[in-house]
Design an enzyme around this catalytic site. Structure first.
Site, PDB file in Angstrom:
ATOM      1  N   ASP A  23      -9.088  28.891  -2.399  1.00  0.00           N
ATOM      2  CA  ASP A  23      -9.577  29.788  -3.328  1.00  0.00           C
ATOM      3  C   ASP A  23     -10.207  30.989  -2.625  1.00  0.00           C
ATOM      4  O   ASP A  23     -11.359  30.815  -2.162  1.00  0.00           O
ATOM      5  CB  ASP A  23     -10.649  29.433  -4.454  1.00  0.00           C
ATOM      6  CG  ASP A  23     -10.120  28.422  -5.410  1.00  0.00           C
ATOM      7  OD1 ASP A  23      -9.176  27.425  -4.974  1.00  0.00           O
ATOM      8  OD2 ASP A  23     -10.519  28.560  -6.535  1.00  0.00           O
ATOM      9  N   LYS A  36      -7.518  34.336 -10.287  1.00  0.00           N
ATOM     10  CA  LYS A  36      -8.820  33.646 -10.740  1.00  0.00           C
ATOM     11  C   LYS A  36      -9.728  34.989 -11.165  1.00  0.00           C
ATOM     12  O   LYS A  36      -9.851  35.730 -10.402  1.00  0.00           O
ATOM     13  CB  LYS A  36      -9.286  32.790  -9.413  1.00  0.00           C
ATOM     14  CG  LYS A  36     -10.585  32.011  -9.990  1.00  0.00           C
ATOM     15  CD  LYS A  36     -10.789  31.201  -8.771  1.00  0.00           C
ATOM     16  CE  LYS A  36     -12.394  30.645  -8.752  1.00  0.00           C
ATOM     17  NZ  LYS A  36     -12.719  29.569  -7.746  1.00  0.00           N
ATOM     18  N   LYS A  96      -6.520  31.133 -13.365  1.00  0.00           N
ATOM     19  CA  LYS A  96      -7.687  30.086 -13.360  1.00  0.00           C
ATOM     20  C   LYS A  96      -8.892  30.784 -13.784  1.00  0.00           C
ATOM     21  O   LYS A  96      -9.159  32.204 -13.258  1.00  0.00           O
ATOM     22  CB  LYS A  96      -8.035  29.723 -11.649  1.00  0.00           C
ATOM     23  CG  LYS A  96      -9.247  28.715 -11.755  1.00  0.00           C
ATOM     24  CD  LYS A  96      -9.319  28.254 -10.468  1.00  0.00           C
ATOM     25  CE  LYS A  96     -10.489  27.431 -10.200  1.00  0.00           C
ATOM     26  NZ  LYS A  96     -10.938  26.780  -8.703  1.00  0.00           N
TER      27      LYS A  96
END
Length: 230
Positions: free
Chosen positions: A95, A161, A190
């Protein structure tokens, strides 16, 4: 996506602990909870990735490591090095916080080059490592969100995300999930930042989120079990 049972919901959750004061004991507990509840992944700072990989060995839970959290302002060279180290320590998923200045300034070439460089590292692994790109949506205008998503989509990253969960501007919103889904059609989405209840998680998934990043995974599943969706 419509969630019909507890296992399906748990499989959408990245069980997260990114506090700078987290201890090894807390990280071990996080891993035990993830295995017990059947969460998709455990997401931690690079400091703890090797420990998490050790604790989750033999389980179906993925190991997630963050890169350039929380600011995203590291150089491409630093992000590449951190990505490699995190993967070598055992991460299945990365991430990474995008360069927010590039997004705000509309510098497509810088942003695209950086995403491609980190994605190249992830794709060179066998099996390939998932790359999720954090755009800090609450801190951006609608146009900037669309720009960031379009660049990520063009690059071919796995996920876009919403948030780090640490920016004072806020976290995930239903509106942003829908916009991101429309603007990065090849990417999964996400949702992270401020998701603490089962209802919030379900609403995000209904809006188009494929994953939920939260430190409240246990609470969310327990609420879902009891039907207390508030």
């Amino acid at each position: 996506m419509t969630i019909t049972d507890e296992k399906q919901l748990a499989a959408c959750i990245d069980h997260t602990l990114l506090s700078a004061t987290a201890t090894s004991e807390q990280i071990r507990q996080l891993c035990e909870e993830a295995k017990s509840y059947g969460f998709c992944a455990v997401s931690v700072n690079p400091r703890w990735v090797a420990l998490v990989a050790e604790q989750l060995h033999g389980s179906k839970v993925k190991v997630g490591g963050v890169v350039s959290l929380p600011l995203g302002a590291d150089t491409t060279k630093i992000k590449i090095a951190q990505t490699k180290k995190t993967i070598f320590d055992g991460a299945d998923e990365i991430d990474m916080v995008a360069d927010l200045a590039a997004i705000i300034e509309g510098d497509e070439q810088y942003l695209l080059n950086q995403l491609q460089a980190v994605l190249k590292v992830c794709r060179s692994m066998r099996p390939a490592v998932i790359l999720k790109v954090i755009i800090e949506s609450a801190a951006l205008t609608r146009e900037q969100k669309i720009f960031a998503c379009q660049v990520a989509d063009k690059c071919g990253v796995d996920f876009v995300k919403t948030s780090t969960g640490m920016n004072p501007a806020g976290g995930a919103t239903i509106e942003d999930i829908k916009l991101m889904k429309e603007s990065a059609q090849r990417c999964k989405i996400k949702a992270t930042g401020g998701i603490k209840t089962a209802k919030q998680a379900l609403d995000m998934i209904e809006a188009g989120a494929d994953r939920i990043g939260t430190s409240s995974g246990v609470q969310i599943i327990n609420e879902f079990r009891t039907g207390q969706l508030k």
